[in-house]
Each structure stands twice: as C-alpha cells, then as structure tokens.
Design an enzyme around this catalytic site. Structure first.
Site, short mmCIF file in Angstrom:
data_model
loop_
_atom_site.label_atom_id
_atom_site.label_comp_id
_atom_site.label_asym_id
_atom_site.label_seq_id
_atom_site.Cartn_x
_atom_site.Cartn_y
_atom_site.Cartn_z
N PHE A 56 -2.71 -0.77 7.34
CA PHE A 56 -3.79 -0.65 8.34
C PHE A 56 -5.10 -1.23 7.85
O PHE A 56 -5.97 -1.57 8.64
CB PHE A 56 -3.99 0.83 8.73
CG PHE A 56 -4.79 1.62 7.72
CD1 PHE A 56 -6.18 1.57 7.74
CD2 PHE A 56 -4.17 2.39 6.74
CE1 PHE A 56 -6.93 2.29 6.81
CE2 PHE A 56 -4.92 3.10 5.81
CZ PHE A 56 -6.30 3.05 5.85
N LYS A 83 5.38 -7.12 11.44
CA LYS A 83 5.34 -5.71 11.88
C LYS A 83 4.02 -5.16 11.36
O LYS A 83 3.91 -4.75 10.21
CB LYS A 83 6.54 -4.96 11.29
CG LYS A 83 6.97 -3.72 12.05
CD LYS A 83 5.91 -2.66 12.23
CE LYS A 83 5.64 -1.84 11.01
NZ LYS A 83 4.49 -0.90 11.18
N GLU A 98 0.92 0.44 12.79
CA GLU A 98 0.81 1.04 14.13
C GLU A 98 -0.55 1.71 14.34
O GLU A 98 -0.91 2.09 15.44
CB GLU A 98 1.95 2.05 14.37
CG GLU A 98 1.98 3.26 13.44
CD GLU A 98 2.71 3.00 12.12
OE1 GLU A 98 2.54 1.91 11.53
OE2 GLU A 98 3.42 3.91 11.66
N SER A 148 1.49 1.30 0.70
CA SER A 148 1.39 2.28 -0.39
C SER A 148 2.58 2.16 -1.35
O SER A 148 3.64 1.64 -0.98
CB SER A 148 1.33 3.68 0.20
OG SER A 148 2.46 3.89 1.01
N CYS A 171 -7.50 -1.92 -1.13
CA CYS A 171 -6.59 -1.82 -2.28
C CYS A 171 -7.30 -2.29 -3.54
O CYS A 171 -6.85 -2.03 -4.65
CB CYS A 171 -5.36 -2.65 -2.05
SG CYS A 171 -5.75 -4.38 -1.84
N GLU A 204 -3.87 7.94 -5.72
CA GLU A 204 -4.65 6.95 -4.99
C GLU A 204 -5.23 7.67 -3.77
O GLU A 204 -4.50 8.05 -2.85
CB GLU A 204 -3.79 5.78 -4.51
CG GLU A 204 -4.63 4.75 -3.79
CD GLU A 204 -3.85 3.67 -3.06
OE1 GLU A 204 -2.75 3.94 -2.57
OE2 GLU A 204 -4.36 2.55 -3.00
P1 NAD Z 1 1.64 2.57 4.34
O1 NAD Z 1 2.51 2.37 3.15
O2 NAD Z 1 1.57 3.92 4.94
O3 NAD Z 1 2.11 1.59 5.53
C1 NAD Z 1 2.27 0.21 5.34
C2 NAD Z 1 3.27 -0.33 6.36
O4 NAD Z 1 4.53 0.30 6.13
C3 NAD Z 1 2.89 -0.03 7.80
O5 NAD Z 1 3.23 -1.15 8.58
C4 NAD Z 1 3.74 1.18 8.16
O6 NAD Z 1 4.11 1.21 9.52
C5 NAD Z 1 4.97 1.00 7.29
N1 NAD Z 1 5.53 2.28 6.82
C6 NAD Z 1 4.86 3.43 6.54
N2 NAD Z 1 5.71 4.36 6.09
C7 NAD Z 1 6.94 3.80 6.07
C8 NAD Z 1 8.23 4.26 5.69
N3 NAD Z 1 8.42 5.50 5.25
N4 NAD Z 1 9.27 3.41 5.78
C9 NAD Z 1 9.09 2.15 6.22
N5 NAD Z 1 7.88 1.67 6.61
C10 NAD Z 1 6.83 2.46 6.53
O7 NAD Z 1 0.19 2.03 3.95
P2 NAD Z 1 -1.15 2.12 4.81
O8 NAD Z 1 -1.61 3.53 4.81
O9 NAD Z 1 -1.00 1.41 6.10
O10 NAD Z 1 -2.12 1.22 3.91
C11 NAD Z 1 -2.80 1.72 2.80
C12 NAD Z 1 -2.03 1.46 1.53
O11 NAD Z 1 -1.78 0.08 1.38
C13 NAD Z 1 -2.79 1.88 0.27
O12 NAD Z 1 -1.88 2.47 -0.61
C14 NAD Z 1 -3.30 0.56 -0.29
O13 NAD Z 1 -3.54 0.54 -1.67
C15 NAD Z 1 -2.18 -0.34 0.06
N6 NAD Z 1 -2.60 -1.72 0.07
C16 NAD Z 1 -2.25 -2.50 -0.98
C17 NAD Z 1 -2.65 -3.80 -1.03
C18 NAD Z 1 -2.27 -4.67 -2.18
O14 NAD Z 1 -2.51 -5.85 -2.09
N7 NAD Z 1 -1.67 -4.17 -3.23
C19 NAD Z 1 -3.44 -4.34 0.00
C20 NAD Z 1 -3.78 -3.53 1.07
C21 NAD Z 1 -3.36 -2.21 1.09
#
Ligand code: NAD
Length: 500
Positions: A150, A174, A177, A227, A282, A385
C-alpha cells in the site's frame, strides 16, 4: 452510492463478480470513499489468459516501437504528475509533496526502460570453431506478475512494470487493496501511450488473487514487495511452483550518528527520514544509533524539532505529515508506545498526545510523531517493524558496537551513517550487512540505473528490483551455436563436438 474500483483485463474495466469487496478509506477523514471488488480465482485466470494471449504479439513488436511506447508513457506520466499524486494522497493519506516525490521516483524507472535497448544487448563470439559462431540473446519470460504494497501505489508498480513490459513481457499487477485506485491511472496512461490491450492487466484483490497468481502455470515470474512474513511465504510457494521470484520484505533501518557528525544535519535527517510519509516507507529510518557521547544532545535536537511538524490531511498545503493508512494500523503503531512493547525504554515524545494538535478532524487515522530513547534489542519497539511515526534511539559506545547491532538485525534493507570521518564511513560501508547504504544521506534509495534491494529478511530471491537487475530478472538467456555450411562437406562424426 459507493464508487467501486474494478479490474482491468484485456484493455477493459471488468467488475468483480466474486461478491467479495474491501473498503477503500480516506485516511484523512476515516470515511469509506470507495470499495474494491476482490478477484475470484476465475477472474485471475481471465487476466492471465488476456496477458498470455498478447504476450507473443508484444514480444514480436520491434524494440524501437516498444521503446517508443515507453517514451510516450513517460511523457504522459510527466503531464499527469498532479493527478497521480492526488490519487495517491486520496487513498494512502501521505502529503501531496511526498506523493509528488513518489511519482517522480516512479517516472525514473520508465526513463530507465526508455533505454532498455542498450541493456538488452546479448553477446557474440565469432569463430569459436571453424565457421562456428556462438551468441547469446535475451528473451522475455512471457507473463509476469507484480504484487505490490500500500505504501507506494505508483512507484512500486513502476519499479516492476516499466522494465518488464519494455523487455517484452505481458504483465499482471495485483495492487494493494488498501489503495487500488492509482493502478488504474497507470493502466490508462499505458493504454494512451499505445500499449496494446492485454499487455498490462490489473487484478484487484487479496490473498485469493495472490495465491492464484503464485500457482498459475502460465505465470513465469513473480515480483513481490510487502512485509517479511508474506514475502517469505510468497517466495516459498512460487519457487515451489517453478517460478522465478523476487520477494522484497520489511525493514528496520538504522541511522548511525558518530560523535564527530554535524549534529544539526543528523537531527534534520533523522526527523525527515523517520516521520516522512508517517514512517510508512520501507526505507524510513526507525532506529537512530547514537554513538559515544552524542546521545543526549542528539535526542534533544530531534525532540525539539517534533512540535513544529504539522500533522494534517495530505491534501492540505501546510501539512508535513498525513494520517496512517487505516485505523487498525494506527492503533497497532500506537500500541508500541505502551508497556510491554517499550521494555525499559523512555518515551521522550508521545505521538498520541501530539495528535491532539492535529486539525479539528480527529476521525482521520492520525498519530503524531513519537521518540523513544534508551531502547534495547529484545523489546518489541526495537525488534518489530512498526511502520509508523515511531523513532527509537539506541545508545552504543563505539562504531564496533554500532556495527554489531546493525548486523544482528534480521533485516538488511537500508542504513545510513552520519560522520565527518571518511575512514569510519568507509569501514561502515565495508562491514555493514545491508543492501543499501547512505553516507550522510538518510534514505539511500538508488537511482533507477542502479537496482534496489535489501539483504537478509528484507529480500527473498537473488535479484534486486528495477535497473540492470530487472533486465536479468525479466529476461532469460538463449545461447545459439551456429554454422552456415560452406561448399566443403563436414562428414559424419559421432564424437562429442569439440571446438577446433
Ligand atoms: P503486506 O505484506 O500486508 O501486503 C503486500 C501485498 O501482499 C498486498 O498486495 C496484499 O494484498 C498482499 N498480501 C497481504 N497478505 C497476504 C497474504 N497473507 N498472502 C498473500 N498476499 C498477501 O504489506 P503492506 O502492509 O501492503 O505494505 C507494507 C510492508 O511492505 C512493510 O513491511 C514494508 O516494509 C514493506 N515494503 C517493503 C519494500 C521494500 O522494498 N523492501 C518497499 C515497500 C514496502
């Protein structure tokens, strides 16, 4: 009636018929501003089928024409910067200037893709055997998918799709959401740039859509950013299905301040990098490592800056920091300001109190910036985190101890050192176990002609995103050994082919 966001499949907006929806909030007011239909397995299959049916035609389009589409795409994104930034702010909540920065950093990746021709060059060895030449060519993978978080709803999709499409792949995105709207603006710009229908598709959805993409036999590669627990499971499942995977995870980024550093510069950098985008980056700095005698004055310099930060709606001109993305996330972040998450640390500035200074609209997901001193590893405020405006300070005796602390972290995304000592900076850069390092630069996100990626649990997979590494990720190499027969016959030879 609530506005509904749809999929984009084969060039058409397609409403979900799964019967499952998710709310899309305005984080500044707390109101539901739209909802999004969440894809069923069949809807993901439709998107992959649209991508698969356009993939061969797209890879057959000449490189110069593909590049032309990228140039036009870049131009349209440039013209639409304002609309893109507003769309980010509307659903994510970050302030407009920050959203504009996100768009700018995203556009850089399209600029890299405009020069993809140079990066796609193969190799050629002449006369490896008599009249035999060998050459390698890079070919696209076919259908590739991107699953994005997000916190950067424009930039992270552009990290992936620009190179993937320029390399000749068809792409299924994808998006998160939580803020799905900007993905459709990217789709619109790609279509307006002349990208054929089906080469770029968007499936709105949650875990159901993600898992279908991971398992789908026609998806050759998965790029994921999110994450760490999800990144790990995505990597395991998609590699087990035989796919190429890059899964970027979470972070806990340390900013080390040596006693000889310019303290005001370091304090400004710590505040900007910790609280920008409400800490939902991140590459945000979440731990300041105060070395030697610098701690008291550094903590004081940071704390003195916080009351001046203006917390308010992202679209208000005078806001420095917007709300968090959801109420649930705001509450989770706030929980780190209580026992037992704090351990024996000292709460110097409590963001829950500063929230009261936020504008009248208290129903938004606001939380003020917090500063926690004398933090120790083992306390959740250090270990987890948090992904919000909470900055921890860990006090250490010297550079050895700072390196030990940073290298013991399970994350290895970014880090920075502030010092005037070139030797100390060089030692830090040499020994620290992180993928991206800043020297007197707090958020060292590489420019697009390098690549972005962390180490340890901040990335599962071998290749970083965007830049040169993305060309390796989104292509596979074919090596051709070729001979054009001359008039002299070669005769039958059952031996293993040699090179003479
Ligand atoms: P998230 O892991 O909750 O979601 C990321 C994506 O995965 C979304 O599209 C979500 O719909 C999907 N998703 C969520 N749970 C899932 C599951 N159980 N199974 C399959 N798909 C699933 O992350 P977020 O809250 O949207 O974003 C924040 C996180 O992203 C933080 O941990 C941040 O550090 C990380 N991030 C990392 C970088 C990097 O470059 N390393 C960059 C941006 C964000």
């Amino acid at each position: 009636m609530t506005r509904r966001l749809h999929h984009l499949i084969g060039g058409k907006l397609v409403p979900s018929s799964s019967g499952r929806i998710a709310p899309v909030y305005d984080p500044a007011t707390g109101e539901v501003q739209a909802d999004v239909g969440l894809a069923s397995v069949d809807e993901v299959d439709e998107a992959v089928a649209a991508a698969a049916s356009s993939a061969m035609a797209w890879r057959s389009v000449s490189l110069s024409r593909r590049t032309e589409v990228m140039f036009r795409f870049r131009q349209l994104l440039d013209e639409r910067r304002g609309a893109l930034a507003a769309a980010i702010t509307r659903e994510h909540g970050k302030v407009l200037s920050d959203a504009a920065g996100e768009v700018a950093r995203g556009i850089e990746n399209v600029e890299f893709a405009c020069g993809i021709g140079a990066a796609l060059k193969g190799g050629y060895s002449e006369q490896v055997s008599t009249d035999v030449d060998v050459y390698s060519i890079r070919q696209p993978l076919g259908v590739v998918a991107g699953i994005t978080p997000f916190n950067f709803p424009v930039m992270v999709p552009l990290w992936m799709l620009a190179s993937a499409i320029a390399c000749g792949n068809a792409f299924v995105l994808k998006p998160s959401e939580k803020d799905p709207g900007p993905s459709l603006l990217l789709a619109e710009a790609l279509a307006d740039a002349g990208l054929p229908d089906g080469v770029f598709n968007v499936v709105q959805g949650d875990r159901v859509a993600v898992e279908r993409l991971l398992d789908h036999p026609k998806v050759a590669a998965i790029s994921f950013v999110g994450s760490t627990p999800v990144a790990r499971s995505i990597y395991n499942r998609a590699t087990a299905a035989g796919k190429r995977v890059q899964a970027l995870g979470g972070a806990k980024n340390h900013l080390v301040v040596l006693p000889d550093a310019d303290l005001q510069l370091a304090a400004d950098a710590a505040v900007s990098a910790a609280y920008g985008s409400a800490g939902e980056r991140c590459m945000a700095v979440s731990v300041v490592v105060a070395v030697g005698g610098v701690a008291d004055s550094l903590v004081d310099a940071i704390a003195r800056r916080l009351p001046a930060l203006r917390i308010g709606p992202g679209d208000a001109q005078d806001s420095d920091m917007g709300p968090l993305v959801t109420a649930e996330h705001r509450d989770k972040v706030a929980s780190y300001l209580e026992e037992p998450a704090l351990g024996d640390a000292a709460l110097v500035v409590d963001g829950r109190a500063l929230t009261a200074a936020a504008p009248a609209d208290r129903s938004g997901f606001f939380l003020g910036p917090s500063l926690v001193d004398k933090v120790h590893p083992g306390a959740p405020v250090y270990d987890d985190e948090i992904f919000g405006p909470v900055l921890s300070v860990v006090r250490v005796a010297d550079l050895d101890e700072a390196l030990e602390l940073v290298n013991a972290s399970p994350y290895g995304n970014g880090t920075a050192i502030f010092t005037r000592d070139g030797g100390a900076a060089r030692r830090y850069q040499f020994e620290v176990e992180c993928g991206m390092v800043g020297v007197n630069v707090p958020i060292p996100v590489p420019v697009s002609y390098y690549s972005f990626g962390g180490w340890k649990q901040s990335l599962f997979g071998d290749l970083h995103v965007y830049g040169p590494a993305s060309v390796d990720f989104y292509t596979r190499t074919k090596v051709v050994t070729s001979r054009w027969p001359t008039s002299v016959g070669s005769g039958v030879d059952l031996g293993f082919p040699g090179t003479r």
